[in-house]
Design a protein around this motif. Structure first.
Motif, PDB file in Angstrom:
ATOM      1  N   LEU A  41      35.953  33.448  47.746  1.00  0.00           N
ATOM      2  CA  LEU A  41      37.159  33.373  48.218  1.00  0.00           C
ATOM      3  C   LEU A  41      37.116  32.506  49.506  1.00  0.00           C
ATOM      4  CD1 LEU A  41      38.711  36.873  47.885  1.00  0.00           C
ATOM      5  CD2 LEU A  41      39.063  34.906  46.398  1.00  0.00           C
ATOM      6  N   VAL A  42      38.338  31.743  49.643  1.00  0.00           N
ATOM      7  CA  VAL A  42      38.463  30.732  50.907  1.00  0.00           C
ATOM      8  C   VAL A  42      39.218  31.767  51.892  1.00  0.00           C
ATOM      9  CG1 VAL A  42      39.825  28.823  51.918  1.00  0.00           C
ATOM     10  CG2 VAL A  42      38.575  28.772  49.465  1.00  0.00           C
ATOM     11  N   ALA A  43      38.416  32.029  52.939  1.00  0.00           N
ATOM     12  CA  ALA A  43      39.011  33.086  53.742  1.00  0.00           C
ATOM     13  C   ALA A  43      40.455  32.382  54.374  1.00  0.00           C
ATOM     14  CB  ALA A  43      38.111  33.461  54.818  1.00  0.00           C
ATOM     15  N   GLY A  44      40.647  31.253  54.363  1.00  0.00           N
ATOM     16  CA  GLY A  44      42.047  30.840  54.976  1.00  0.00           C
ATOM     17  C   GLY A  44      43.104  30.970  53.532  1.00  0.00           C
ATOM     18  N   GLY A  45      42.925  31.115  52.576  1.00  0.00           N
ATOM     19  CA  GLY A  45      43.675  31.204  51.427  1.00  0.00           C
ATOM     20  C   GLY A  45      44.265  32.855  51.455  1.00  0.00           C
ATOM     21  N   VAL A  75      36.016  43.532  45.648  1.00  0.00           N
ATOM     22  CA  VAL A  75      37.159  43.833  44.848  1.00  0.00           C
ATOM     23  C   VAL A  75      38.190  43.124  45.076  1.00  0.00           C
ATOM     24  CG1 VAL A  75      38.816  45.801  44.898  1.00  0.00           C
ATOM     25  CG2 VAL A  75      36.411  46.500  45.065  1.00  0.00           C
ATOM     26  N   LEU A  76      38.775  42.617  46.197  1.00  0.00           N
ATOM     27  CA  LEU A  76      39.542  41.553  46.377  1.00  0.00           C
ATOM     28  C   LEU A  76      39.461  40.270  45.564  1.00  0.00           C
ATOM     29  CD1 LEU A  76      42.371  41.117  48.021  1.00  0.00           C
ATOM     30  CD2 LEU A  76      41.365  39.915  49.488  1.00  0.00           C
ATOM     31  N   ALA A  77      38.126  39.867  45.684  1.00  0.00           N
ATOM     32  CA  ALA A  77      37.722  38.687  44.843  1.00  0.00           C
ATOM     33  C   ALA A  77      37.795  38.855  43.275  1.00  0.00           C
ATOM     34  CB  ALA A  77      36.263  38.129  45.130  1.00  0.00           C
ATOM     35  N   TYR A  78      37.650  40.044  42.918  1.00  0.00           N
ATOM     36  CA  TYR A  78      37.854  40.419  41.506  1.00  0.00           C
ATOM     37  C   TYR A  78      39.351  40.575  41.087  1.00  0.00           C
ATOM     38  CZ  TYR A  78      37.816  43.259  37.503  1.00  0.00           C
ATOM     39  OH  TYR A  78      37.854  43.775  36.079  1.00  0.00           O
ATOM     40  N   CYS A  79      40.074  40.838  41.973  1.00  0.00           N
ATOM     41  CA  CYS A  79      41.610  40.922  41.724  1.00  0.00           C
ATOM     42  C   CYS A  79      42.117  39.670  41.918  1.00  0.00           C
ATOM     43  CB  CYS A  79      42.259  41.748  42.651  1.00  0.00           C
ATOM     44  SG  CYS A  79      41.737  43.529  42.683  1.00  0.00           S
ATOM     45  N   LEU A  80      41.756  38.483  42.804  1.00  0.00           N
ATOM     46  CA  LEU A  80      42.397  37.414  42.848  1.00  0.00           C
ATOM     47  C   LEU A  80      41.574  36.491  41.875  1.00  0.00           C
ATOM     48  CD1 LEU A  80      42.636  37.095  46.713  1.00  0.00           C
ATOM     49  CD2 LEU A  80      44.526  37.500  44.995  1.00  0.00           C
ATOM     50  N   LEU A  81      40.367  36.430  41.688  1.00  0.00           N
ATOM     51  CA  LEU A  81      39.716  35.602  40.798  1.00  0.00           C
ATOM     52  C   LEU A  81      39.697  35.841  39.412  1.00  0.00           C
ATOM     53  CD1 LEU A  81      36.450  34.932  42.573  1.00  0.00           C
ATOM     54  CD2 LEU A  81      38.446  33.357  42.854  1.00  0.00           C
ATOM     55  N   GLY A  82      39.802  37.021  39.073  1.00  0.00           N
ATOM     56  CA  GLY A  82      39.817  37.401  37.541  1.00  0.00           C
ATOM     57  C   GLY A  82      38.427  37.725  37.228  1.00  0.00           C
ATOM     58  N   SER A  83      38.248  38.439  36.158  1.00  0.00           N
ATOM     59  CA  SER A  83      36.830  38.705  35.652  1.00  0.00           C
ATOM     60  C   SER A  83      36.164  37.714  35.290  1.00  0.00           C
ATOM     61  CB  SER A  83      37.002  39.747  34.653  1.00  0.00           C
ATOM     62  OG  SER A  83      37.545  39.111  33.354  1.00  0.00           O
ATOM     63  N   SER A  84      36.500  36.628  34.619  1.00  0.00           N
ATOM     64  CA  SER A  84      35.608  35.576  34.259  1.00  0.00           C
ATOM     65  C   SER A  84      35.015  34.759  35.223  1.00  0.00           C
ATOM     66  CB  SER A  84      36.416  34.593  33.220  1.00  0.00           C
ATOM     67  OG  SER A  84      37.508  34.210  33.902  1.00  0.00           O
ATOM     68  N   ASP A  85      35.942  34.241  36.392  1.00  0.00           N
ATOM     69  CA  ASP A  85      35.473  33.491  37.670  1.00  0.00           C
ATOM     70  C   ASP A  85      34.641  34.575  38.434  1.00  0.00           C
ATOM     71  OD1 ASP A  85      36.783  31.367  36.756  1.00  0.00           O
ATOM     72  OD2 ASP A  85      38.696  31.687  37.812  1.00  0.00           O
ATOM     73  N   HIS A  89      30.601  33.665  39.324  1.00  0.00           N
ATOM     74  CA  HIS A  89      30.256  33.622  40.789  1.00  0.00           C
ATOM     75  C   HIS A  89      29.125  34.630  41.272  1.00  0.00           C
ATOM     76  CE1 HIS A  89      30.345  33.800  45.249  1.00  0.00           C
ATOM     77  NE2 HIS A  89      30.566  32.315  45.237  1.00  0.00           N
ATOM     78  N   HIS A  90      29.364  35.988  40.672  1.00  0.00           N
ATOM     79  CA  HIS A  90      28.409  36.925  41.103  1.00  0.00           C
ATOM     80  C   HIS A  90      27.598  37.211  40.223  1.00  0.00           C
ATOM     81  CE1 HIS A  90      30.528  37.665  44.920  1.00  0.00           C
ATOM     82  NE2 HIS A  90      31.604  37.425  44.168  1.00  0.00           N
ATOM     83  N   GLY A  91      27.602  37.307  38.627  1.00  0.00           N
ATOM     84  CA  GLY A  91      26.946  37.503  37.529  1.00  0.00           C
ATOM     85  C   GLY A  91      27.620  38.566  36.766  1.00  0.00           C
ATOM     86  N   ALA A  97      29.144  46.649  37.025  1.00  0.00           N
ATOM     87  CA  ALA A  97      29.321  47.412  38.265  1.00  0.00           C
ATOM     88  C   ALA A  97      30.624  47.620  38.750  1.00  0.00           C
ATOM     89  CB  ALA A  97      28.185  47.209  39.393  1.00  0.00           C
ATOM     90  N   LEU A  98      31.164  46.700  39.201  1.00  0.00           N
ATOM     91  CA  LEU A  98      32.683  46.662  39.640  1.00  0.00           C
ATOM     92  C   LEU A  98      33.591  47.377  38.782  1.00  0.00           C
ATOM     93  CD1 LEU A  98      34.253  46.303  42.163  1.00  0.00           C
ATOM     94  CD2 LEU A  98      34.891  43.730  41.388  1.00  0.00           C
ATOM     95  N   ASP A  99      33.423  47.139  37.602  1.00  0.00           N
ATOM     96  CA  ASP A  99      34.389  47.549  36.562  1.00  0.00           C
ATOM     97  C   ASP A  99      34.304  48.998  36.244  1.00  0.00           C
ATOM     98  OD1 ASP A  99      35.875  45.217  35.464  1.00  0.00           O
ATOM     99  OD2 ASP A  99      34.344  44.781  34.044  1.00  0.00           O
ATOM    100  N   GLU A 100      32.884  49.453  36.302  1.00  0.00           N
ATOM    101  CA  GLU A 100      32.563  50.874  36.301  1.00  0.00           C
ATOM    102  C   GLU A 100      33.136  51.641  37.464  1.00  0.00           C
ATOM    103  OE1 GLU A 100      28.612  53.734  36.725  1.00  0.00           O
ATOM    104  OE2 GLU A 100      28.700  51.835  35.173  1.00  0.00           O
ATOM    105  N   THR A 101      32.989  51.064  38.719  1.00  0.00           N
ATOM    106  CA  THR A 101      33.520  51.555  39.913  1.00  0.00           C
ATOM    107  C   THR A 101      35.183  51.706  39.815  1.00  0.00           C
ATOM    108  OG1 THR A 101      31.670  50.760  41.404  1.00  0.00           O
ATOM    109  CG2 THR A 101      33.786  51.392  42.356  1.00  0.00           C
ATOM    110  N   CYS A 102      35.628  50.732  39.186  1.00  0.00           N
ATOM    111  CA  CYS A 102      37.180  50.771  39.290  1.00  0.00           C
ATOM    112  C   CYS A 102      37.629  51.713  38.325  1.00  0.00           C
ATOM    113  CB  CYS A 102      37.747  49.414  38.796  1.00  0.00           C
ATOM    114  SG  CYS A 102      37.441  48.238  40.401  1.00  0.00           S
TER     115      CYS A 102
END
Length: 118
Positions: A41-45, A75-85, A89-91, A97-102
């Motif tokens: 994410l762009v921190a300024g955004g 988690v914030l990047a997942y929420c803002l970017l969406g699962s495909s983006d 970026h992360h693989g 792993a993030l889906d399982e945690t959520c």
């Protein structure tokens, strides 16, 4: 007639936000900005209110260390970017792993502490 105000009194007339630029951002805020940048994410955004809320919640839940900031940023990047983006970026493994945690969060509220989201 012109009334001169003594110099020390002028300090109290300045807006409160002037102090933030004088002292700079807190180390927790800078740490979260760095984690947001690493998360894609762009921190300024990201609005300051969101960042301050994340920092407050992290302090309540276990501290604002680098690991906790990175987890919150992911988690914030997942929420803002969406699962495909996020997966681009992360693989795919990080996305799984993030889906399982959520999905486990309602059943096991402390599962985010044990999960590896990197």
């Amino acid at each position: 007639m012109i009334h001169l105000v003594p110099a020390p009194a002028l300090l109290y007339c300045r807006p409160m936000f002037g102090l933030f630029s004088f002292f700079g951002r807190s180390k927790e805020y800078r740490r979260l900005d760095d984690a947001l940048s690493r998360a894609g994410l762009v921190a300024g955004g990201v609005p300051d209110a969101v960042k301050l809320t994340i920092i407050r919640l992290l302090k309540e839940e276990g501290g604002t260390g680098e690991e906790n900031c990175a987890r919150a940023a992911n988690v914030l990047a997942y929420c803002l970017l969406g699962s495909s983006d996020y997966a681009a970026h992360h693989g795919a493994q990080a996305l799984t792993a993030l889906d399982e945690t959520c999905q486990n969060a309602p059943k096991y509220p402390d599962s985010w502490r044990r999960a590896s989201l990197f």
